[in-house]
Design an enzyme around this catalytic site. Structure first.
Site, PDB file in Angstrom:
ATOM      1  N   THR A   1       0.835  -1.193   0.000  1.00 36.48           N
ATOM      2  CA  THR A   1       0.000   0.000   0.000  1.00 36.48           C
ATOM      3  C   THR A   1       0.877   1.253   0.000  1.00 36.48           C
ATOM      4  O   THR A   1       0.622   2.211  -0.721  1.00 36.48           O
ATOM      5  CB  THR A   1      -0.896   0.012   1.252  1.00 36.48           C
ATOM      6  OG1 THR A   1      -1.528  -1.260   1.362  1.00 36.48           O
ATOM      7  CG2 THR A   1      -1.932   1.091   1.171  1.00 36.48           C
TER       8      THR A   1
ATOM      9  N   GLU B   1      16.312 -24.865  28.085  1.00 38.61           N
ATOM     10  CA  GLU B   1      16.864 -23.763  27.284  1.00 38.61           C
ATOM     11  C   GLU B   1      18.388 -23.723  27.381  1.00 38.61           C
ATOM     12  O   GLU B   1      19.069 -23.428  26.402  1.00 38.61           O
ATOM     13  CB  GLU B   1      16.264 -22.420  27.718  1.00 38.61           C
ATOM     14  CG  GLU B   1      14.738 -22.312  27.569  1.00 38.61           C
ATOM     15  CD  GLU B   1      14.235 -22.579  26.153  1.00 38.61           C
ATOM     16  OE1 GLU B   1      14.990 -22.372  25.186  1.00 38.61           O
ATOM     17  OE2 GLU B   1      13.070 -23.032  26.018  1.00 38.61           O
TER      18      GLU B   1
HETATM   19  P1  ADP Z   1       0.845  -3.999   2.896  1.00 39.40           P
HETATM   20  O1  ADP Z   1      -0.015  -3.117   2.054  1.00 39.40           O
HETATM   21  O2  ADP Z   1       1.925  -4.664   2.131  1.00 39.40           O
HETATM   22  O3  ADP Z   1       0.104  -4.957   3.757  1.00 39.40           O
HETATM   23  P2  ADP Z   1       1.418  -1.533   4.166  1.00 39.40           P
HETATM   24  O4  ADP Z   1       1.922  -0.732   3.026  1.00 39.40           O
HETATM   25  O5  ADP Z   1       0.012  -1.285   4.555  1.00 39.40           O
HETATM   26  O6  ADP Z   1       1.625  -3.062   3.908  1.00 39.40           O
HETATM   27  O7  ADP Z   1       2.390  -1.299   5.405  1.00 39.40           O
HETATM   28  C1  ADP Z   1       1.916  -0.865   6.648  1.00 39.40           C
HETATM   29  C2  ADP Z   1       2.887   0.096   7.292  1.00 39.40           C
HETATM   30  O8  ADP Z   1       4.115  -0.537   7.600  1.00 39.40           O
HETATM   31  C3  ADP Z   1       3.261   1.256   6.402  1.00 39.40           C
HETATM   32  O9  ADP Z   1       2.350   2.288   6.493  1.00 39.40           O
HETATM   33  C4  ADP Z   1       4.632   1.643   6.924  1.00 39.40           C
HETATM   34  O10 ADP Z   1       4.520   2.457   8.058  1.00 39.40           O
HETATM   35  C5  ADP Z   1       5.213   0.319   7.348  1.00 39.40           C
HETATM   36  N1  ADP Z   1       6.029  -0.264   6.264  1.00 39.40           N
HETATM   37  C6  ADP Z   1       5.780  -1.414   5.627  1.00 39.40           C
HETATM   38  N2  ADP Z   1       6.721  -1.667   4.696  1.00 39.40           N
HETATM   39  C7  ADP Z   1       7.574  -0.629   4.727  1.00 39.40           C
HETATM   40  C8  ADP Z   1       8.764  -0.295   3.990  1.00 39.40           C
HETATM   41  N3  ADP Z   1       9.245  -1.093   3.019  1.00 39.40           N
HETATM   42  N4  ADP Z   1       9.398   0.849   4.300  1.00 39.40           N
HETATM   43  C9  ADP Z   1       8.939   1.656   5.268  1.00 39.40           C
HETATM   44  N5  ADP Z   1       7.834   1.398   5.993  1.00 39.40           N
HETATM   45  C10 ADP Z   1       7.145   0.267   5.745  1.00 39.40           C
HETATM   46 ZN    ZN Z   2      13.262 -26.491  22.961  1.00 41.32          ZN
END
Ligand code: ADP
Ligand code: ZN
Length: 651
Positions: free
Chosen positions: A222, A439
């Site tokens: 996203t 552990e």
């Molecule tokens: P997906 O759509 O793949 O499920 P999202 O884009 O919704 O994931 O990611 C959710 C949040 O996680 C983002 O808004 C961001 O804050 C963080 N995030 C995920 N991947 C990255 C990335 N490659 N770099 C920086 N932040 C990330």
């Molecule tokens: Zn174990």
């Protein structure tokens, strides 16, 4: 929220919120009513000034007030009487007693001014009639509005679902998306096309209409789609595949139509469809009889829309999924989602970059070691890393610190990895003892077996629901294959837990079940897939039919019963053989284990360094040659060099 979105909201506010509209309307009407007509008390206040107090009195009290000449003026209505006190401080009210004429006589006798007044007028009469109608109209508007919402078009205006499709102009830039360099490169072209569509159209270049972003949840799909819109500075229309399916038949398709219409109107623009598998699941994979009509109609509409506009229309459809293998093939044909971009989980360097992106807006202490955090978070996605930083900040805030310290981040990493610390859960002392030895057994084997992964931490604090204790290993980065001796080392480490229970407790528990399962799996793969045993030799017994991204793994048996028997025997015998060497190692290092358990009891968590120190001390005292594998410092130096190169690249 962008300006554009706000504008849309304002335009549609009263249409979309009939209840609020009605509430405002009612308040205005009631307010008017009060001002224009008023009730007894308020008109009194209006006449007599703000300082007058209204007092309810009985009829006889009023009469005695008149007799004692304590009032100066009396007003008589149809149902009640108002009397103004002589000193002007109070207004008395009382209900009329029908048939009494004595009051008038007394008033005359005392020479007090009196007059009649009308309690109602045309406005109250009319309002009394209108009010119920207004309520009914309000209720009707409310339900009509809700129905319209759920039907995405609805009673009050067929096919006007576009009201609900909002676009935004994100500020997200490529710099905000870290650790997925290849994916960024692949979508760079789209940004260029959206920025300068003319260039491409003139040349006659065919630009992809649809791009499928493929990757596990939380890897930034996203975010990447938003960044494309942000970089190109175009509107971003975002919908979720599952939101189409929750509606009535026919509405999903109508929404798709509206979505594309709106996006084309605002072109150049981006449409982002999250969880496209919700609508794009292959018809065959749909399963249950009859399938889902709504889903199919929506899918067909989507296909029609994508075919419907030419490559010269600067609208790009980005869709996200983590299960591309279930998608209907029709979606993947040329001219539709014919391009796939992998948005993968970040590697060590990627994690460092992502952590740095999210640390930018948080006050981090100087003691925070990004590389160390990246090392501990192998296998986590960007969203998890973002969450870890935020959790760390929350923890620091709760402790009223000014900055986030490494300690806070450690705690939040542990939470992320093993679930929330169940500090309140009381450990039964017998269990604690078993867990401590178990552990310690893993840790000792990890440190004294050539080819095993170093220990980063040993803990007997229960985490989450299942784990009573755990040993964290430092995964080695940029390592994409394992040698045979490393696989056997892993088997030994896994067996270390159970062996320790046997050697030190004298009885085994159920705690080692998962370890044994993993050890068995490793040996099985060595035989079946990697040609690492004599019984099958180089023959591969099981093709790894791993579908894309580690989806369902289908096994098919293509070997003789004899082979199966041999394999079973081999697995059983090797497990036994390795178990015996592990037991022997533990017996040899008995005092080192006891020291480790003592320290675990004291501190509950001990570090890899402490484990190595205990082992080294024991070896020195016992006068045996050290089995400690390459010193951790060497490995850390190597990792530091890697990390420095990452920093260097950034500058
Ligand atoms: P997906 O759509 O793949 O499920 P999202 O884009 O919704 O994931 O990611 C959710 C949040 O996680 C983002 O808004 C961001 O804050 C963080 N995030 C995920 N991947 C990255 C990335 N490659 N770099 C920086 N932040 C990330
Ligand atoms: Zn174990």
């Amino acid at each position: 929220m962008s300006n554009q979105e706000n504008k849309n909201d304002n335009n549609n506010f009263f249409n979309q919120n009939p209840l609020i509209t009605f509430a405002i309307f009612s308040i205005v009407i009631i307010g008017l009513f009060k001002v224009l007509v008023g009730d007894g008390a308020s008109s009194q206040a209006a006449l007599g000034g703000a300082s007058q107090r209204v007092k309810q009195v009985s009829y006889s009290e009023l009469k005695s007030l008149v007799d004692s000449k304590s009032v100066k003026k009396v007003e008589i209505g149809q149902s009640y009487i108002k009397a103004y006190s002589s000193n002007g401080s109070s207004v008395y009210t009382t209900r009329i007693v029908k048939g009494d004429t004595k009051l008038i006589e007394s008033l005359d006798k005392q020479g007090i001014e009196y007059e009649g007044f009308s309690e109602t007028n045309w406005f109250t009469e009319m309002f009394g009639w209108l009010f119920p109608f207004l309520i009914i109209i309000g209720i009707w508007m409310f339900f009509a509005g809700r129905m319209q919402k759920s039907m995405g078009g609805g009673i009050l205006g067929m096919g006007q679902s576009k009201k609900m499709i909002n676009s935004e102009k994100p500020n997200t830039k490529f710099d905000d998306v870290a650790g997925v360099e290849e994916a960024k490169e692949e979508v760079q072209e789209i940004v260029d096309f959206l920025k300068y569509p003319g260039r491409y159209v003139e040349i006659g270049a065919k630009i992809p209409k649809g791009v499928l972003l493929v990757g596990s949840p939380g890897t930034g799909k996203t975010l990447l789609a938003k960044a494309v819109a942000g970089e190109a500075d175009v509107p971003f229309f975002s919908v979720s595949g599952s939101s189409f399916i929750e509606m009535f038949v026919g509405v999903g398709a109508a929404r798709v139509r509206d979505l594309f219409e709106q996006a084309k109107k605002d072109a150049p623009s981006i449409i982002f469809i999250d969880e496209i598998d919700a609508i794009g699941k292959s018809r065959a994979a749909g399963g249950v009889m009859g399938g889902n009509d709504e889903r199919e109609q929506t899918l067909n509409q989507l296909l029609a829309e994508m075919d419907g506009f030419g490559t010269d229309t600067p609208v790009i459809v980005l869709a996200a999924t983590n299960r591309p293998e279930v998608l209907d093939q029709a979606l993947l044909r040329p001219g539709r989602f014919d391009r796939q971009v992998l948005v993968d989980k970040p590697d060590f360097e990627g994690r460092i970059k992502i952590l740095k992106v999210h640390m930018k807006n948080v006050k981090m202490d100087d003691d925070v070691d990004v590389e160390e955090i990246a090392r501990l978070t192998a296998g986590l996605a960007g969203a998890d890393l973002a969450n870890i930083i935020n959790e760390g900040a929350l923890l620091a805030g709760r402790k009223t610190q000014k900055t986030v310290k490494q300690k806070d981040i450690y705690e939040s990493v542990e939470r992320a990895i093993a679930g929330l610390a169940k500090k309140s859960r009381r450990i039964n002392p017998k269990e604690k003892k078993i867990v401590a030895y178990h552990e310690s057994g893993h840790a000792l084997l990890a440190e004294t077996t050539e080819g095993a992964k170093r220990v980063s931490k040993v803990s007997i604090v229960p985490r989450g629901l299942a784990a009573l204790g755990y040993t964290l290993n430092k995964p080695e980065e940029n390592k994409f294959m394992m040698q045979m001796h490393e696989l056997w080392a892993e088997v030994d480490v896994l067996l270390g837990g159970r062996a320790a229970e046997q050697v030190f407790i004298g009885e085994i528990s159920t705690g080692a079940g998962n370890d044994l399962e993993r050890a068995t799996d490793i040996i099985k793969s060595m035989v079946q897939t990697y040609g690492m045993s004599d019984i099958a030799g180089l023959m591969v017994l099981e093709k790894s039919r791993q579908s894309f991204l580690g989806g369902a793994q289908q096994a098919s048996r293509e070997y003789s019963d004899q082979m199966a028997q041999n394999m079973d025997n081999f697995i059983k015998e090797s497990l036994q053989e390795h178990y015996e060497t592990v037991v022997a190692r533990l017996e040899e290092y008995r005092d080192a284990i006891e020291a480790m358990v003592a320290l675990l009891y004291k501190k509950e968590n001990i570090t890899g360094e402490e484990v190595r120190e205990l082992i080294a001390n024991f070896e020195k005292e016992a006068g045996i040659e050290s089995k400690l594998t390459d010193s951790i410092d060497e490995i850390e130096d190597e990792l530091k060099i890697d990390a420095e190169m990452v920093d260097g690249e950034k500058e």
